[in-house]
Design an enzyme around this catalytic site. Structure first.
Site, short mmCIF file in Angstrom:
data_model
loop_
_atom_site.label_atom_id
_atom_site.label_comp_id
_atom_site.label_asym_id
_atom_site.label_seq_id
_atom_site.Cartn_x
_atom_site.Cartn_y
_atom_site.Cartn_z
N GLU A 1 -54.71 17.70 -20.45
CA GLU A 1 -53.53 16.86 -20.65
C GLU A 1 -52.34 17.09 -21.48
O GLU A 1 -52.17 16.70 -22.75
CB GLU A 1 -54.30 15.98 -21.91
N GLU B 1 -65.15 15.94 -16.38
CA GLU B 1 -65.62 15.44 -17.16
C GLU B 1 -66.01 13.93 -17.14
O GLU B 1 -66.27 12.99 -17.48
CB GLU B 1 -64.62 15.32 -17.93
O1 G3I Z 1 -68.11 19.90 -35.76
C1 G3I Z 1 -67.99 19.29 -36.70
C2 G3I Z 1 -68.82 18.77 -38.39
O2 G3I Z 1 -68.70 20.74 -38.54
C3 G3I Z 1 -67.99 17.78 -38.80
O3 G3I Z 1 -69.61 17.46 -39.92
C4 G3I Z 1 -68.40 16.31 -37.92
C5 G3I Z 1 -68.17 15.54 -38.74
O4 G3I Z 1 -66.26 15.62 -38.88
O5 G3I Z 1 -67.51 16.81 -36.82
C6 G3I Z 1 -67.29 17.92 -35.86
O6 G3I Z 1 -66.10 18.08 -34.73
C7 G3I Z 1 -65.75 17.47 -34.17
C8 G3I Z 1 -67.15 17.84 -32.70
O7 G3I Z 1 -66.45 16.39 -31.30
C9 G3I Z 1 -68.35 18.13 -32.37
O8 G3I Z 1 -69.32 17.07 -32.32
C10 G3I Z 1 -65.02 16.47 -34.12
O9 G3I Z 1 -65.06 16.23 -35.53
C11 G3I Z 1 -65.04 15.15 -33.07
O10 G3I Z 1 -63.18 14.76 -32.81
C12 G3I Z 1 -65.18 15.93 -31.73
O11 G3I Z 1 -65.08 14.48 -30.72
C13 G3I Z 1 -65.09 15.32 -29.18
C14 G3I Z 1 -63.65 14.72 -28.93
O12 G3I Z 1 -63.32 15.97 -27.31
C15 G3I Z 1 -61.99 15.86 -29.47
O13 G3I Z 1 -62.59 17.05 -29.24
C16 G3I Z 1 -65.46 14.94 -28.38
O14 G3I Z 1 -67.18 15.35 -29.37
C17 G3I Z 1 -65.50 15.23 -27.41
O15 G3I Z 1 -66.75 15.04 -26.35
C18 G3I Z 1 -64.48 15.25 -26.21
O16 G3I Z 1 -63.97 15.30 -25.05
C19 G3I Z 1 -62.58 15.28 -24.85
C20 G3I Z 1 -62.43 16.41 -23.89
O17 G3I Z 1 -61.91 17.50 -24.53
C21 G3I Z 1 -60.98 16.05 -23.79
N1 G3I Z 1 -61.38 15.15 -22.76
C22 G3I Z 1 -61.78 13.61 -23.16
C23 G3I Z 1 -62.76 13.74 -23.60
C24 G3I Z 1 -63.83 12.64 -24.29
O18 G3I Z 1 -62.46 12.14 -25.70
#
Ligand code: G3I
Length: 351
Positions: free
Chosen positions: A147, A262
């Site tokens: 992105e 994805e």
């Molecule tokens: O691991 C921490 C955990 O320790 C903590 O307790 C919890 C609450 O704050 O957060 C956890 O991290 C989260 C992570 O997912 C793992 O669950 C992050 O806050 C959260 O922002 C993260 O969201 C992911 C997001 O990307 C941002 O990285 C989504 O699961 C994931 O599906 C999403 O995937 C993205 C692709 O990478 C790029 N394309 C778009 C797609 C959808 O947004």
């Protein structure tokens, strides 16, 4: 009226027309199919692990190779989650995709606070050197950059406003690819992005920028092997069939692969009825994949999860009726939906 228009009219399904099953299954060799895997769910739900083992040829750690997961502490690299998922995939004979060496999101606070070009380049190169070296020979394909294209590009302003763009300019793309290629010359290196699929000038501009970025890398002798289309498809929006087919033609001219990285369907604007939503989602996925495959065979088709029970879509695109989103090929009880039957046509087809 083109053949496609006639199909669309006959199907009465809007743009989401399903070409005849034989059209797809006789056209291509089996295409590796896979899914993203979220470590928390992987550890908590044995059905999730089983589904990954049963359905996937390819696995991509959903979050555990992101800076946020690995670099939460600037002084160390925490590979616990990534190692667990890589180990599982390898033990099950699955191929691996790495996501993502550079992204403007999912960064730890210290990375978001970098302030000079030298600091950003040093940290980026060090990160990619360390991560790619660790998984050399295990992770065969990397989303090197994720992105980096501006959501709605403006003339002369193709790049997304991220810490990397601000500190390094467009060169952040070259630095990332050059470093990854230097550490693992055998890895396939991919530029991954979203919103390539709908009609409209903005989406067409994004497709052109993706091609331009890859052409620039090739012109400089920097290895790049493909474009990753995230393909988060909207069930209420048409597909740009001609635009997508032309995109595949242009990829071919650059000798670039296409990967679907994805795939899921955002159904928040569809009626609540489950059979209706599932049929529309399956049809949209079929039309999308038929369109791509009609010109260029994807290296892989990867969904962003397997079961509706675990998807980013439900929270990010909440339905007004509060019904649960149904974006993925298995339902919340891991039962195959019509979308899985469509995917089976590609992951099992024999030419
Ligand atoms: O691991 C921490 C955990 O320790 C903590 O307790 C919890 C609450 O704050 O957060 C956890 O991290 C989260 C992570 O997912 C793992 O669950 C992050 O806050 C959260 O922002 C993260 O969201 C992911 C997001 O990307 C941002 O990285 C989504 O699961 C994931 O599906 C999403 O995937 C993205 C692709 O990478 C790029 N394309 C778009 C797609 C959808 O947004």
């Amino acid at each position: 009226m083109t053949r496609r228009d006639a199909l669309v009219a006959a199907a009465g399904l809007g743009s989401a027309v399903l070409l005849s099953p034989t059209a797809a299954s006789s056209a291509v060799r089996p295409i590796p199919f896979g899914s993203a895997a979220q470590i928390e769910t992987f550890r908590a739900d044995p059905r999730y692990r089983q589904a990954l083992a049963t359905y996937c040829d390819v696995i991509v750690p959903m979050n555990d190779l992101k800076w946020e997961a690995i670099r939460h502490d600037r002084a160390l690299f925490d590979f616990a989650g990534a190692d667990e998922l890589v180990g599982f995939a390898r033990s099950q004979g699955k191929a691996l995709r790495g996501h993502a060496l550079l992204w403007g999101e999912a960064l730890p606070p210290w990375a978001r606070e970098m302030s000079t070009r030298a600091e950003a380049e040093r940290e980026l190169v060090d990160h990619i050197e360390t991560v790619v070296d660790r998984y050399k020979g295990q992770i065969e394909t990397w989303d090197v950059v994720n992105e980096v294209i501006k959501f709605d590009p403006l003339p002369g302003e193709p790049m997304r406003d991220t810490i990397w763009q601000r500190l390094l300019g467009p060169a952040h793309v070259e630095i990332a690819f050059r470093t990854a290629a230097r550490i693992d010359p055998k890895a396939r290196l991919v530029l991954n992005d979203f919103n390539f699929e709908e009609p409209g000038p903005g989406t067409a501009a994004r497709r052109k920028i993706a091609l331009d970025l890859c052409r620039n890398l090739k012109d400089k002798g920097i290895p790049v092997h493909g474009i990753g289309m995230q393909a988060h498809l909207y069930a209420d929006k048409p597909l740009d069939i001609d635009g997508l087919q032309n995109f595949m033609v242009e990829l071919g001219k650059l000798d670039l692969d296409v990967e679907i990285t994805e795939l899921d369907v955002i159904d928040w604007k569809l009626p609540a009825d489950i059979a209706t939503r599932d049929r529309a989602a399956a049809s949209l996925v079929g039309t999308f994949l038929d369109t791509i495959v009609s010109v260029r065979r994807p290296r892989a088709i990867v969904t962003w999860g397997l079961s509706d029970r675990y998807s980013w879509v439900h929270e990010t695109f909440p339905r007004k009726d509060k019904a649960r989103a149904r974006p993925l090929p298995l339902d919340a009880d891991f039962k195959p939906k019509p979308m899985m039957a469509v995917l089976d046509r590609y992951r099992r087809s024999q030419s």
